[in-house]
Scaffold this motif. Sequence first.
Motif, PDB file in Angstrom:
ATOM      1  N   LEU A  75       0.811  -1.220   0.000  1.00  0.00           N
ATOM      2  CA  LEU A  75       0.000   0.000   0.000  1.00  0.00           C
ATOM      3  C   LEU A  75       0.845   1.270   0.000  1.00  0.00           C
ATOM      4  CD1 LEU A  75      -2.863  -1.135   2.390  1.00  0.00           C
ATOM      5  CD2 LEU A  75      -3.173  -0.307   0.040  1.00  0.00           C
ATOM      6  N   VAL A  76       1.910   1.291   0.782  1.00  0.00           N
ATOM      7  CA  VAL A  76       2.761   2.494   0.835  1.00  0.00           C
ATOM      8  C   VAL A  76       3.327   2.803  -0.542  1.00  0.00           C
ATOM      9  CG1 VAL A  76       4.930   3.421   1.738  1.00  0.00           C
ATOM     10  CG2 VAL A  76       3.299   2.337   3.291  1.00  0.00           C
ATOM     11  N   GLN A  77       3.783   1.777  -1.244  1.00  0.00           N
ATOM     12  CA  GLN A  77       4.333   1.997  -2.573  1.00  0.00           C
ATOM     13  C   GLN A  77       3.249   2.416  -3.560  1.00  0.00           C
ATOM     14  OE1 GLN A  77       7.741   1.795  -2.601  1.00  0.00           O
ATOM     15  NE2 GLN A  77       7.535   2.933  -4.517  1.00  0.00           N
ATOM     16  N   GLN A  78       2.048   1.869  -3.397  1.00  0.00           N
ATOM     17  CA  GLN A  78       0.950   2.248  -4.293  1.00  0.00           C
ATOM     18  C   GLN A  78       0.654   3.740  -4.210  1.00  0.00           C
ATOM     19  OE1 GLN A  78      -2.520  -0.161  -3.590  1.00  0.00           O
ATOM     20  NE2 GLN A  78      -1.599  -2.029  -4.412  1.00  0.00           N
ATOM     21  N   VAL A  79       0.615   4.275  -2.990  1.00  0.00           N
ATOM     22  CA  VAL A  79       0.306   5.703  -2.875  1.00  0.00           C
ATOM     23  C   VAL A  79       1.501   6.558  -3.272  1.00  0.00           C
ATOM     24  CG1 VAL A  79       0.944   6.146  -0.443  1.00  0.00           C
ATOM     25  CG2 VAL A  79      -0.997   7.352  -1.475  1.00  0.00           C
ATOM     26  N   THR A  80       2.703   6.098  -2.996  1.00  0.00           N
ATOM     27  CA  THR A  80       3.897   6.850  -3.385  1.00  0.00           C
ATOM     28  C   THR A  80       4.009   6.937  -4.901  1.00  0.00           C
ATOM     29  OG1 THR A  80       5.035   6.108  -1.381  1.00  0.00           O
ATOM     30  CG2 THR A  80       6.405   7.017  -3.129  1.00  0.00           C
ATOM     31  N   ASP A  81       3.704   5.826  -5.561  1.00  0.00           N
ATOM     32  CA  ASP A  81       3.797   5.778  -7.023  1.00  0.00           C
ATOM     33  C   ASP A  81       2.604   6.428  -7.719  1.00  0.00           C
ATOM     34  OD1 ASP A  81       6.167   4.425  -6.729  1.00  0.00           O
ATOM     35  OD2 ASP A  81       5.340   2.440  -7.171  1.00  0.00           O
ATOM     36  N   GLY A  82       1.556   6.745  -6.966  1.00  0.00           N
ATOM     37  CA  GLY A  82       0.373   7.343  -7.571  1.00  0.00           C
ATOM     38  C   GLY A  82      -0.570   6.347  -8.198  1.00  0.00           C
ATOM     39  N   VAL A  83      -0.398   5.056  -7.881  1.00  0.00           N
ATOM     40  CA  VAL A  83      -1.340   4.034  -8.364  1.00  0.00           C
ATOM     41  C   VAL A  83      -2.719   4.304  -7.769  1.00  0.00           C
ATOM     42  CG1 VAL A  83      -1.863   1.558  -8.367  1.00  0.00           C
ATOM     43  CG2 VAL A  83       0.501   2.344  -8.660  1.00  0.00           C
ATOM     44  N   VAL A  84      -2.729   4.755  -6.519  1.00  0.00           N
ATOM     45  CA  VAL A  84      -3.955   5.202  -5.852  1.00  0.00           C
ATOM     46  C   VAL A  84      -3.681   6.589  -5.266  1.00  0.00           C
ATOM     47  CG1 VAL A  84      -4.729   2.866  -5.322  1.00  0.00           C
ATOM     48  CG2 VAL A  84      -3.356   4.108  -3.649  1.00  0.00           C
ATOM     49  N   ASN A 142      10.487  14.035   7.531  1.00  0.00           N
ATOM     50  CA  ASN A 142      11.209  13.676   6.302  1.00  0.00           C
ATOM     51  C   ASN A 142      11.085  12.199   5.942  1.00  0.00           C
ATOM     52  OD1 ASN A 142      12.226  16.348   5.982  1.00  0.00           O
ATOM     53  ND2 ASN A 142      13.834  15.908   7.477  1.00  0.00           N
ATOM     54  N   ASP A 143      10.218  11.484   6.651  1.00  0.00           N
ATOM     55  CA  ASP A 143      10.130  10.032   6.462  1.00  0.00           C
ATOM     56  C   ASP A 143       9.066   9.592   5.455  1.00  0.00           C
ATOM     57  OD1 ASP A 143      12.075   9.920   8.362  1.00  0.00           O
ATOM     58  OD2 ASP A 143      10.833   9.063   9.951  1.00  0.00           O
ATOM     59  N   PHE A 144       8.397  10.556   4.820  1.00  0.00           N
ATOM     60  CA  PHE A 144       7.282  10.204   3.936  1.00  0.00           C
ATOM     61  C   PHE A 144       7.399  10.886   2.577  1.00  0.00           C
ATOM     62  CE2 PHE A 144       5.986   9.906   8.326  1.00  0.00           C
ATOM     63  CZ  PHE A 144       5.371   8.659   8.394  1.00  0.00           C
ATOM     64  N   PRO A 145       8.505  10.683   1.871  1.00  0.00           N
ATOM     65  CA  PRO A 145       8.632  11.312   0.550  1.00  0.00           C
ATOM     66  C   PRO A 145       7.550  10.824  -0.402  1.00  0.00           C
ATOM     67  CG  PRO A 145      10.321   9.628   0.864  1.00  0.00           C
ATOM     68  CD  PRO A 145       9.660   9.823   2.197  1.00  0.00           C
ATOM     69  N   GLY A 146       7.014  11.751  -1.182  1.00  0.00           N
ATOM     70  CA  GLY A 146       5.964  11.396  -2.137  1.00  0.00           C
ATOM     71  C   GLY A 146       4.586  11.306  -1.535  1.00  0.00           C
ATOM     72  N   MET A 147       4.476  11.624  -0.237  1.00  0.00           N
ATOM     73  CA  MET A 147       3.187  11.504   0.445  1.00  0.00           C
ATOM     74  C   MET A 147       2.836  12.776   1.200  1.00  0.00           C
ATOM     75  SD  MET A 147       3.292   7.655   2.100  1.00  0.00           S
ATOM     76  CE  MET A 147       5.069   7.400   2.151  1.00  0.00           C
ATOM     77  N   LYS A 148       1.560  13.077   1.240  1.00  0.00           N
ATOM     78  CA  LYS A 148       0.988  14.093   2.108  1.00  0.00           C
ATOM     79  C   LYS A 148       0.329  13.335   3.259  1.00  0.00           C
ATOM     80  CE  LYS A 148      -1.918  17.425   3.611  1.00  0.00           C
ATOM     81  NZ  LYS A 148      -1.512  18.571   4.447  1.00  0.00           N
ATOM     82  N   VAL A 149       0.894  13.453   4.455  1.00  0.00           N
ATOM     83  CA  VAL A 149       0.369  12.720   5.603  1.00  0.00           C
ATOM     84  C   VAL A 149      -0.896  13.405   6.120  1.00  0.00           C
ATOM     85  CG1 VAL A 149       0.820  11.965   7.969  1.00  0.00           C
ATOM     86  CG2 VAL A 149       2.623  11.798   6.240  1.00  0.00           C
ATOM     87  N   ILE A 150      -1.974  12.644   6.178  1.00  0.00           N
ATOM     88  CA  ILE A 150      -3.224  13.145   6.728  1.00  0.00           C
ATOM     89  C   ILE A 150      -3.256  12.905   8.236  1.00  0.00           C
ATOM     90  CG2 ILE A 150      -5.737  12.856   6.727  1.00  0.00           C
ATOM     91  CD1 ILE A 150      -5.401  12.089   3.705  1.00  0.00           C
ATOM     92  N   ALA A 151      -2.893  11.703   8.651  1.00  0.00           N
ATOM     93  CA  ALA A 151      -2.820  11.384  10.074  1.00  0.00           C
ATOM     94  C   ALA A 151      -1.937  10.166  10.274  1.00  0.00           C
ATOM     95  CB  ALA A 151      -4.207  11.123  10.651  1.00  0.00           C
ATOM     96  N   VAL A 152      -1.300  10.121  11.425  1.00  0.00           N
ATOM     97  CA  VAL A 152      -0.678   8.895  11.921  1.00  0.00           C
ATOM     98  C   VAL A 152      -1.341   8.620  13.269  1.00  0.00           C
ATOM     99  CG1 VAL A 152       1.505   9.258  10.720  1.00  0.00           C
ATOM    100  CG2 VAL A 152       1.235  10.115  13.061  1.00  0.00           C
ATOM    101  N   HIS A 153      -1.522   7.354  13.591  1.00  0.00           N
ATOM    102  CA  HIS A 153      -2.193   7.033  14.851  1.00  0.00           C
ATOM    103  C   HIS A 153      -1.837   5.627  15.289  1.00  0.00           C
ATOM    104  CE1 HIS A 153      -5.488   4.345  13.338  1.00  0.00           C
ATOM    105  NE2 HIS A 153      -5.235   4.977  12.208  1.00  0.00           N
TER     106      HIS A 153
END
Length: 342
Positions: free
Chosen positions: A78-87, A133-144
């Motif tokens: 899933l992490v790679q899917q969102v980073t790559d823009g698949v989703v 700096n741990d989430f390149p390619g992502m806009k973090v909405i929330a961590v929990h």
Amino acid sequence: MLKRILKAGCVAAALIGAAGAVQAQDVTLKLHQLLPERATIPAKFLIPWAAKVEKESGGRIKIEHYPSMQLGGKPPELVQQVTDGVVDMIWTVMGYTPGRFPRAEAFELPFMVTNGEQTSRAFYEYFDKHMQNDFPGMKVIAVHTHGPGLLHTKDPVNSLEDIKGMKLRGPTRVITQMLDSFGAVPVGMPVPAVPEAVSKGVIDGAVIPWEITLPLKMAELVGNHTEFSGDRGLYSATFLFAMNQASYDALPDDLKKVIDDNSGIEAAAWAGRAMDGGDVVGRKKAAEKGNNIIVLDEAETNRWKEAAAPVVDNWVAEMKDKGIDGQALVDDAQALLKKNSM
């Protein structure tokens, strides 16, 4: 002439109306995640969150929710899917991609978690300080996080000795290390695989929070549940709700604001609060079924804490090898948990 003017006016009105219809709903975002819709996080957080965003955008944002990996792949992808823009958006367990979010593991260490909301607030503050700096390619909405994790087993666990040799599912590498420190045989697997593994005898039980026992039907699969005394649960996993950065950047400023307004510590707290509510329902279900709910006393709980202490020491040493001050992270995580638990 009058007819022509009226006709032209009608055409113009139709074009304006069509443009308005396009404007009214001009962004569709695909949200992909691993749990069934009826599980706590989709039902009590992700789906209501999406409805809130759609409403506040005036219908210009539409979020298509794909539970249970309906768009393909496996949970660790899933992490790679969102980073790559698949989703466009994902919700996932950070520990399903070992090594990718090492700093997050401070909140997975044994006996760190209080409850879901308090720990999620603390974890979001920790993310804000240490993980930008741990989430390149992502806009973090929330961590929990979830609430206190515990043991769900076929045979009762009344003491540290009872767990020795049991094959138990653990969600992440840190938690499987913890199980190993207790003398269990840890088996790593994503949570959707747990019911089949238990029913087929591949594992003797699992460590999960109460809330996820409901969709997994754990109260029907095992008859014993072991909790711990004190204000700290056995463990927690860490979760990520994120958006592809390019998908976010492509939004007009007013729609970015809608996403921003629904991101951050209050979104994290919402997710943690949902987990806490699910824990109450999950525990009640097991009790109503007549299952054996064991609460280890303070002395026995302290034995487990002592057995798990090397896991923390080993993690700090591992982080040092990566050039990360693990002890400082553990100390700050503890301080933030104390602050948010007052």
